[in-house]
Design an enzyme around this catalytic site. Structure first.
Site, short mmCIF file in Angstrom:
data_model
loop_
_atom_site.label_atom_id
_atom_site.label_comp_id
_atom_site.label_asym_id
_atom_site.label_seq_id
_atom_site.Cartn_x
_atom_site.Cartn_y
_atom_site.Cartn_z
N THR A 33 -13.15 -6.03 6.57
CA THR A 33 -12.37 -6.59 7.87
C THR A 33 -12.56 -5.47 8.64
OG1 THR A 33 -10.31 -6.54 7.25
CG2 THR A 33 -11.36 -8.59 7.71
N HIS A 89 -16.75 -4.38 -8.30
CA HIS A 89 -18.12 -4.13 -8.13
C HIS A 89 -18.68 -3.40 -8.84
CE1 HIS A 89 -21.03 -3.74 -4.33
NE2 HIS A 89 -21.41 -4.09 -5.67
N ASP A 90 -19.26 -3.92 -9.90
CA ASP A 90 -20.11 -2.60 -11.40
C ASP A 90 -21.00 -4.04 -11.15
OD1 ASP A 90 -20.78 -0.72 -13.15
OD2 ASP A 90 -18.78 -0.28 -13.09
N ILE A 91 -21.86 -3.59 -13.40
CA ILE A 91 -22.57 -4.69 -13.46
C ILE A 91 -21.64 -5.87 -14.32
CG2 ILE A 91 -24.48 -2.47 -14.27
CD1 ILE A 91 -23.20 -1.85 -16.69
N PRO A 92 -22.70 -7.06 -14.31
CA PRO A 92 -21.80 -7.81 -14.35
C PRO A 92 -21.06 -7.97 -16.11
CG PRO A 92 -24.23 -9.00 -14.05
CD PRO A 92 -23.47 -7.28 -13.99
N ASN A 93 -21.25 -7.41 -16.98
CA ASN A 93 -20.44 -7.00 -17.93
C ASN A 93 -19.45 -6.55 -17.84
OD1 ASN A 93 -20.58 -7.28 -21.46
ND2 ASN A 93 -20.91 -5.26 -20.86
N ASP A 120 -5.89 -6.96 -6.34
CA ASP A 120 -7.12 -6.53 -5.12
C ASP A 120 -7.58 -5.00 -5.30
OD1 ASP A 120 -8.21 -6.35 -2.97
OD2 ASP A 120 -7.12 -5.53 -1.59
N LEU A 121 -8.31 -5.41 -6.97
CA LEU A 121 -9.31 -4.41 -6.97
C LEU A 121 -10.47 -4.13 -6.56
CD1 LEU A 121 -7.26 -3.69 -10.64
CD2 LEU A 121 -6.92 -2.89 -8.53
N LYS A 122 -11.14 -5.27 -5.81
CA LYS A 122 -11.94 -5.40 -5.45
C LYS A 122 -13.35 -4.73 -6.95
CE LYS A 122 -10.57 -5.00 -0.33
NZ LYS A 122 -9.74 -4.33 -0.70
N GLY A 133 0.21 -5.40 6.11
CA GLY A 133 0.27 -4.91 5.16
C GLY A 133 1.30 -3.54 6.31
N ARG A 134 0.59 -2.85 6.89
CA ARG A 134 0.97 -2.02 8.01
C ARG A 134 2.34 -2.53 9.33
NH1 ARG A 134 -4.65 1.04 8.34
NH2 ARG A 134 -5.40 -1.30 7.90
N LYS A 161 0.82 -7.80 -2.82
CA LYS A 161 -1.04 -7.75 -3.35
C LYS A 161 -0.67 -6.59 -3.24
CE LYS A 161 -4.26 -5.89 0.32
NZ LYS A 161 -4.85 -4.52 -0.77
N ASP A 173 0.77 -1.54 -0.63
CA ASP A 173 0.01 -0.08 0.18
C ASP A 173 0.83 1.08 -0.36
OD1 ASP A 173 -2.08 -1.17 -0.12
OD2 ASP A 173 -2.39 -1.67 2.42
O1 C5P Z 1 -2.45 -2.68 6.55
P1 C5P Z 1 -2.91 -3.87 7.19
O2 C5P Z 1 -2.79 -4.86 7.04
O3 C5P Z 1 -4.55 -3.56 7.34
O4 C5P Z 1 -3.99 -4.31 5.44
C1 C5P Z 1 -4.87 -5.18 5.25
C2 C5P Z 1 -4.61 -4.86 3.61
O5 C5P Z 1 -5.64 -5.84 3.11
C3 C5P Z 1 -5.16 -3.36 3.04
O6 C5P Z 1 -4.45 -3.53 1.42
C4 C5P Z 1 -6.74 -3.80 3.10
O7 C5P Z 1 -6.59 -2.34 0.93
C5 C5P Z 1 -7.18 -5.09 2.42
N1 C5P Z 1 -8.05 -5.76 2.63
C6 C5P Z 1 -8.87 -5.11 4.35
N2 C5P Z 1 -10.59 -6.04 4.20
C7 C5P Z 1 -10.36 -6.51 2.75
C8 C5P Z 1 -9.95 -6.68 1.86
C9 C5P Z 1 -8.50 -6.07 1.30
O8 C5P Z 1 -8.12 -4.57 4.18
N3 C5P Z 1 -11.84 -7.52 3.32
#
Ligand code: C5P
Length: 253
Positions: A129, A69-73, A65-67, A229-230, A38, A16
């Site tokens: 989360t 979320h839009d219309i199916p097409n 990890d671009l998640k 991440g952090r 990621k 990140d």
């Molecule tokens: O810094 P941290 O450990 O909280 O990073 C968690 C990573 O996981 C972030 O890049 C965040 O976008 C991603 N993430 C998340 N919860 C989800 C999906 C992905 O925290 N449900």
């Protein structure tokens, strides 16, 4: 995609960052200790898809990890494009996009590899989360995160999705409902002790994650992969912080 005996293969580190240079510097420091990097919307928006050809040669696979979320097409087209990017082993969409969107994404990811071998695995995000029961109610989503995450995981599985992103707190229930072969990727991981951080604890940015677990709790609950991440990005010594997580994973197996 491989989950081998080494705990490294379970560890996904979230890059990140706002730009390529610090992401690359950081990734090079720990590449031999992680299974995947990621790339999320922060780095991807700043640098575009070219970032993957810079990071994938380092060795670890890429979780894109671009998640979507839009219309199916629209989602199907984006998924198909993403499957062609270098090094992508995991990618994701939001389960809340609904069954038709999930099915369109599955069709697209399968179309990318006619023999089904080595295609990226498609994950559905269940409940972020960072969200607790109150945040869900504010967004008009009823029930508690665990029950909602299990329902979304079941729907994703029925649609043919390979696995989910879910917190460690619902991992056990999802494993029970969806079976051994369904992938579970767990973010929101917070080591109890973080020797890489200046204070000896993971103390940074207290913290937008609401449903957290330690690495060993996540794996014992049934997670195939953990996303960190952090706790690593903010550590004074990222290698030491990463190694401590690997040691904890090894002890938990
Ligand atoms: O810094 P941290 O450990 O909280 O990073 C968690 C990573 O996981 C972030 O890049 C965040 O976008 C991603 N993430 C998340 N919860 C989800 C999906 C992905 O925290 N449900």
């Amino acid at each position: 995609m491989n989950i081998d005996a080494h705990p490294r293969s379970r560890l996904i580190v979230a890059l990140d960052f706002d730009s390529l240079a610090p992401a690359l510097r950081f990734a090079e420091q720990i590449a031999d200790l992680v299974g995947m990097f990621k790339i999320g919307c922060q780095l991807f928006t700043a640098e575009g898809p070219g970032i993957l050809s810079k990071l994938s040669p380092l060795g670890p696979g890429i979780f894109l990890d671009l998640k979507f979320h839009d219309i199916p097409n629209t989602v199907a087209s984006a998924v198909l494009t993403a499957t062609g990017l270098p090094g992508v082993q995991l990618m994701n969409i939001h389960a809340l996009g609904g069954r038709r969107m999930l099915e369109a994404a599955v069709k697209a990811v399968k179309a990318s590899a006619p023999l089904d071998a080595d295609r990226p695995q498609l994950l559905a995000v269940t409940v972020l989360t960072s969200m607790d029961g109150k945040a869900m109610r504010e967004a008009g989503i009823s029930g508690q995160p665990r029950a909602r995450a299990v329902k979304l995981a079941e729907m994703a599985k029925r649609a043919g999705v390979d696995g989910v992103v879910a917190s460690a707190q619902e991992t056990k229930a999802i494993r029970k409902a969806c079976g051994r072969d369904f992938l579970i990727v767990t973010p929101g991981v917070r080591p109890a002790l973080n020797p890489g951080s200046a204070k000896g604890r993971s103390s940074k940015t207290d913290d937008d994650q609401a449903r957290t677990a330690t690495p060993s709790q996540a794996v014992r609950a049934g997670a195939d992969f953990i996303v960190v991440g952090r706790p690593i990005l903010a550590a004074g010594d990222p290698r030491a912080a990463t190694q401590a997580i690997l040691d904890e994973l090894a002890a938990a197996e």
